[in-house]
Scaffold this motif. Structure first.
Motif, PDB file in Angstrom:
ATOM      1  N   VAL A  18       0.864  -1.180   0.000  1.00 55.56           N
ATOM      2  CA  VAL A  18       0.000   0.000   0.000  1.00 55.56           C
ATOM      3  C   VAL A  18       0.897   1.225   0.000  1.00 55.56           C
ATOM      4  N   ASP A  19       0.744   2.068  -0.996  1.00 52.55           N
ATOM      5  CA  ASP A  19       1.549   3.297  -1.106  1.00 52.55           C
ATOM      6  C   ASP A  19       3.047   3.006  -0.994  1.00 52.55           C
ATOM      7  N   GLY A  20       3.489   1.924  -1.631  1.00 50.75           N
ATOM      8  CA  GLY A  20       4.908   1.592  -1.656  1.00 50.75           C
ATOM      9  C   GLY A  20       5.441   0.888  -0.424  1.00 50.75           C
ATOM     10  N   VAL A  21       4.585   0.649   0.579  1.00 48.91           N
ATOM     11  CA  VAL A  21       5.003  -0.005   1.815  1.00 48.91           C
ATOM     12  C   VAL A  21       4.412  -1.416   1.855  1.00 48.91           C
ATOM     13  N   THR A  22       5.272  -2.418   2.046  1.00 56.52           N
ATOM     14  CA  THR A  22       4.840  -3.816   2.107  1.00 56.52           C
ATOM     15  C   THR A  22       4.490  -4.173   3.540  1.00 56.52           C
ATOM     16  N   ARG A  23       3.258  -4.675   3.726  1.00 58.40           N
ATOM     17  CA  ARG A  23       2.780  -5.013   5.066  1.00 58.40           C
ATOM     18  C   ARG A  23       2.226  -6.423   5.071  1.00 58.40           C
ATOM     19  N   SER A  24       2.410  -7.130   6.169  1.00 54.11           N
ATOM     20  CA  SER A  24       1.899  -8.487   6.332  1.00 54.11           C
ATOM     21  C   SER A  24       0.403  -8.466   6.622  1.00 54.11           C
ATOM     22  N   VAL A  25      -0.253  -9.558   6.266  1.00 46.58           N
ATOM     23  CA  VAL A  25      -1.679  -9.728   6.563  1.00 46.58           C
ATOM     24  C   VAL A  25      -1.815 -10.194   8.006  1.00 46.58           C
ATOM     25  N   ARG A  26      -2.636  -9.496   8.787  1.00 49.21           N
ATOM     26  CA  ARG A  26      -2.900  -9.884  10.175  1.00 49.21           C
ATOM     27  C   ARG A  26      -4.145 -10.754  10.263  1.00 49.21           C
ATOM     28  N   ASN A  27      -5.190 -10.372   9.514  1.00 54.85           N
ATOM     29  CA  ASN A  27      -6.467 -11.079   9.626  1.00 54.85           C
ATOM     30  C   ASN A  27      -7.274 -10.860   8.354  1.00 54.85           C
ATOM     31  N   ILE A  28      -8.086 -11.853   8.009  1.00 53.35           N
ATOM     32  CA  ILE A  28      -8.976 -11.745   6.855  1.00 53.35           C
ATOM     33  C   ILE A  28     -10.392 -12.066   7.311  1.00 53.35           C
ATOM     34  N   VAL A  29     -11.313 -11.143   7.043  1.00 53.63           N
ATOM     35  CA  VAL A  29     -12.722 -11.344   7.380  1.00 53.63           C
ATOM     36  C   VAL A  29     -13.510 -11.448   6.080  1.00 53.63           C
ATOM     37  N   LYS A  30     -14.300 -12.491   5.963  1.00 50.80           N
ATOM     38  CA  LYS A  30     -15.202 -12.639   4.820  1.00 50.80           C
ATOM     39  C   LYS A  30     -16.541 -12.028   5.214  1.00 50.80           C
ATOM     40  N   ALA A  31     -16.787 -10.805   4.750  1.00 52.56           N
ATOM     41  CA  ALA A  31     -18.032 -10.107   5.077  1.00 52.56           C
ATOM     42  C   ALA A  31     -19.168 -10.728   4.265  1.00 52.56           C
ATOM     43  N   ARG A  32     -20.172 -11.194   4.959  1.00 53.42           N
ATOM     44  CA  ARG A  32     -21.260 -11.931   4.313  1.00 53.42           C
ATOM     45  C   ARG A  32     -22.575 -11.177   4.377  1.00 53.42           C
ATOM     46  N   ASN A  33     -23.432 -11.517   3.428  1.00 49.71           N
ATOM     47  CA  ASN A  33     -24.819 -11.095   3.481  1.00 49.71           C
ATOM     48  C   ASN A  33     -25.665 -12.336   3.216  1.00 49.71           C
ATOM     49  N   ASP A  34     -26.951 -12.149   2.953  1.00 49.49           N
ATOM     50  CA  ASP A  34     -27.827 -13.321   2.775  1.00 49.49           C
ATOM     51  C   ASP A  34     -27.528 -14.107   1.503  1.00 49.49           C
ATOM     52  N   ARG A  35     -26.693 -13.585   0.612  1.00 50.38           N
ATOM     53  CA  ARG A  35     -26.344 -14.286  -0.629  1.00 50.38           C
ATOM     54  C   ARG A  35     -24.940 -14.874  -0.612  1.00 50.38           C
ATOM     55  N   GLY A  36     -24.226 -14.729   0.487  1.00 52.19           N
ATOM     56  CA  GLY A  36     -22.871 -15.267   0.575  1.00 52.19           C
ATOM     57  C   GLY A  36     -21.850 -14.195   0.899  1.00 52.19           C
ATOM     58  N   VAL A  37     -20.607 -14.439   0.509  1.00 54.04           N
ATOM     59  CA  VAL A  37     -19.526 -13.498   0.804  1.00 54.04           C
ATOM     60  C   VAL A  37     -19.659 -12.301  -0.141  1.00 54.04           C
ATOM     61  N   HIS A  38     -19.770 -11.110   0.448  1.00 56.96           N
ATOM     62  CA  HIS A  38     -19.913  -9.868  -0.305  1.00 56.96           C
ATOM     63  C   HIS A  38     -18.571  -9.249  -0.660  1.00 56.96           C
ATOM     64  N   HIS A  39     -17.619  -9.279   0.315  1.00 56.45           N
ATOM     65  CA  HIS A  39     -16.279  -8.733   0.086  1.00 56.45           C
ATOM     66  C   HIS A  39     -15.350  -9.257   1.166  1.00 56.45           C
ATOM     67  N   LEU A  40     -14.052  -9.037   0.990  1.00 53.87           N
ATOM     68  CA  LEU A  40     -13.050  -9.398   1.985  1.00 53.87           C
ATOM     69  C   LEU A  40     -12.534  -8.138   2.664  1.00 53.87           C
ATOM     70  N   GLU A  41     -12.336  -8.223   3.974  1.00 60.05           N
ATOM     71  CA  GLU A  41     -11.729  -7.142   4.747  1.00 60.05           C
ATOM     72  C   GLU A  41     -10.415  -7.680   5.292  1.00 60.05           C
ATOM     73  N   VAL A  42      -9.310  -7.142   4.773  1.00 56.57           N
ATOM     74  CA  VAL A  42      -7.982  -7.639   5.132  1.00 56.57           C
ATOM     75  C   VAL A  42      -7.295  -6.618   6.020  1.00 56.57           C
ATOM     76  N   GLU A  43      -7.048  -7.008   7.256  1.00 62.33           N
ATOM     77  CA  GLU A  43      -6.373  -6.151   8.232  1.00 62.33           C
ATOM     78  C   GLU A  43      -4.870  -6.388   8.094  1.00 62.33           C
ATOM     79  N   LEU A  44      -4.112  -5.301   8.025  1.00 60.54           N
ATOM     80  CA  LEU A  44      -2.671  -5.390   7.846  1.00 60.54           C
ATOM     81  C   LEU A  44      -1.938  -5.112   9.155  1.00 60.54           C
ATOM     82  N   GLN A  45      -0.726  -5.632   9.256  1.00 62.30           N
ATOM     83  CA  GLN A  45       0.113  -5.392  10.438  1.00 62.30           C
ATOM     84  C   GLN A  45       0.907  -4.116  10.257  1.00 62.30           C
TER      85      GLN A  45
END
Length: 100
Positions: A73-100
């Motif tokens: 992100v903006d030239g800075v490499t960061r590790s993935v801390r957590n991934i959340v699969k945001a769901r609605n009634d039709r399944g996974v809507h998007h991914l929310e990836v938290e960085l360290q």
């Protein structure tokens, strides 16, 4: 269902990391559509309250990313801390990836 596509106004690079036989190899997927944001919070410990900010990257639900990967992100490499699969009634809507 409302698509997340119109909200993905940024691009990031996703670095796929593979660890095998004691070797670390990477492959970079460039200019991945994303939305980069931050979350503010408070952590508490024996010394008191501490303000923290966490970078969160939103991706399409089918984005190939795992916890061993990295995001540039903006030239800075960061590790993935957590991934959340945001769901609605039709399944996974998007991914929310938290960085360290």
């Amino acid at each position: 269902m409302i698509s997340i596509d119109p909200f993905l106004k940024h691009t990031v690079d996703v670095v796929k990391v593979t660890l095998a036989g004691g070797r670390r190899t990477t492959e970079t997927e460039k200019d991945v559509p994303a939305f980069v944001s931050s979350r503010q919070g408070v952590t508490r410990d024996e010394t008191g309250d501490h303000s923290v900010s966490t970078t969160v990257v939103f991706f399409k639900p089918d984005q190939d990313i795992s916890q061993q990967d990295e995001v540039v992100v903006d030239g800075v490499t960061r590790s993935v801390r957590n991934i959340v699969k945001a769901r609605n009634d039709r399944g996974v809507h998007h991914l929310e990836v938290e960085l360290q």
